[in-house]
Design an enzyme around this catalytic site. Structure first.
Site, PDB file in Angstrom:
ATOM      1  CE  LYS A   1      -7.566  -0.909   9.793  1.00 34.59           C
ATOM      2  NZ  LYS A   1      -6.260  -1.291   9.195  1.00 34.59           N
TER       3      LYS A   1
ATOM      4  CG  ASP B   1      -0.258   0.773  -4.062  1.00 34.52           C
ATOM      5  OD1 ASP B   1      -1.303   0.467  -4.660  1.00 34.52           O
ATOM      6  OD2 ASP B   1      -0.246   1.458  -3.023  1.00 34.52           O
TER       7      ASP B   1
ATOM      8  N   GLY C   1       0.819  -1.209   0.000  1.00 35.58           N
ATOM      9  CA  GLY C   1       0.000   0.000   0.000  1.00 35.58           C
ATOM     10  C   GLY C   1       0.850   1.253   0.000  1.00 35.58           C
TER      11      GLY C   1
ATOM     12  CG  ASP D   1      -4.377  -8.089  -5.684  1.00 33.00           C
ATOM     13  OD1 ASP D   1      -4.604  -7.947  -4.457  1.00 33.00           O
ATOM     14  OD2 ASP D   1      -5.252  -8.450  -6.498  1.00 33.00           O
TER      15      ASP D   1
ATOM     16  CE1 TYR E   1     -10.037   0.730   7.681  1.00 38.00           C
ATOM     17  CE2 TYR E   1     -10.699   2.111   9.522  1.00 38.00           C
ATOM     18  CZ  TYR E   1      -9.728   1.668   8.649  1.00 38.00           C
ATOM     19  OH  TYR E   1      -8.454   2.165   8.739  1.00 38.00           O
TER      20      TYR E   1
ATOM     21  CG  LEU F   1       1.772   3.955  -5.089  1.00 37.55           C
ATOM     22  CD1 LEU F   1       1.279   3.801  -6.521  1.00 37.55           C
ATOM     23  CD2 LEU F   1       3.003   4.850  -5.043  1.00 37.55           C
ATOM     24  N   GLY F   2      -0.540   4.826  -0.882  1.00 40.76           N
ATOM     25  CA  GLY F   2      -1.667   5.329  -0.121  1.00 40.76           C
ATOM     26  C   GLY F   2      -1.301   6.484   0.779  1.00 40.76           C
TER      27      GLY F   2
END
Length: 314
Positions: free
Chosen positions: A143, A34, A8, A50, A139, A10-11
């Site tokens: 978590k 990413d 991740g 991925d 979400y 580029l997040g």
């Protein structure tokens, strides 16, 4: 941490964390990954990944001889409510792959949790480190599940798993990405662009926030901490400030006196925000690994507005 793979990358967090890690440990020692193609001008190794593809994740980590995986790939809160199946497959399926790759290769693993792991029955003021967690968002459920999975891999396999329950993270570098706390970044952007903003959360909606430089420092500090002193490991409360939209607007008006805010609450995101704590207790982080912050609301606001003004004039 000697050879670090970041998913991740580029997040919201990854785009800034990768550069910080490369500054600290060397560009060739941080492998950014990413699902998107490599950005132009990348300062170090980059691989398309991925995270639901566990075999490819293993291949990349093994090929680069990674000893640390920082797993950031996930869908955020509001987007997860709109696409729950995709969110579960990515947030939990991706984490399971990261855990298994870390176990196979003996890597240290960091993955972030969130204040979304709490729920409407959690104590809302000064929410303690150890408390009831019954979130009512997909979400949040992912978590809590992630916290428990990381605990399981630590106790079952001795895997060095670590994590932070992040509040809303504020940054001028990346655009908002589908989180409930994104209104803060949007407010700063719109204050510079047009001097007005319509908030999708109502006034008096308090949530914990943190400026991105403090969040990045917290990740590095936790990962470099003496593991023998960590009692909680995978779900440390961290926060810099508890604020509502009106407080942010007032901080902005110190720089842009005519800034105007009106309110049109979005039922989905307002419900999510109302289920989260108003303020959390970071005492365990301070005690166990020396957590500290350097930015309050006014200092953060000054930097955000200055950087956004420069970006807007380019």
């Amino acid at each position: 941490m000697k050879k670090i793979m970041v998913t991740g990358a580029l997040g919201q967090i990854g785009s800034e964390l990768v550069e910080k890690l490369r500054d600290l440990y060397g560009s060739d020692r941080v492998i950014a990954t990413d699902i998107k193609a490599s950005p132009e001008g990348s300062s170090g190794p980059y691989e398309v990944l991925d995270v639901t593809n566990g075999l490819l994740m293993y291949d990349i980590a093994n090929r680069y001889e990674a000893d640390t995986i920082i797993h950031l790939a996930a869908l955020l809160s509001a987007t997860s409510e709109e696409r729950p199946l995709q969110a579960w497959q990515l947030n939990i399926g991706g984490l399971m792959n990261a855990l298994e790759v870390s176990r196979s290769l003996g890597c240290q693993l960091f993955t972030p949790s969130s204040i979304a792991a709490f729920g409407p029955t959690t104590t809302k003021e000064h929410t303690p480190q150890d408390t009831i967690q019954r979130p009512n968002s997909l979400y949040g459920v992912s978590k809590v599940s992630g916290e428990l999975l990381c605990d399981y891999y630590y106790h079952k396999f001795g895997l060095d798993t670590r994590g932070l329950r992040f509040p809303g993270l504020i940054s001028y570098v990346t655009p908002p990405g589908g989180g409930t706390t994104d209104y803060v970044v949007e407010m700063y952007i719109e204050s510079v662009a047009r001097g007005a903003y319509t908030s999708y959360l109502s006034p008096g909606t308090f949530m914990d926030m943190m400026y991105m430089p403090d969040a990045l420092n917290a990740i590095v500090s936790l990962m470099e901490a003496d593991g023998s002193k960590l009692k909680h490991r995978n779900a440390f409360n961290v926060s810099a400030m508890s604020i509502d939209p009106e407080m942010i607007a007032e901080a902005i008006r110190k720089h842009i006196p005519d800034f105007k805010v009106d309110y049109k609450p979005d039922p989905l995101r307002q419900a999510i925000a109302d289920s989260w704590p108003d303020s959390i207790d970071s005492g365990a982080s301070i005690e166990e690994w020396g957590f500290q912050v350097h930015y309050d609301l006014d200092k953060m606001t000054s930097e955000m507005l200055a950087h956004l003004a420069v970006k807007g004039n380019r």
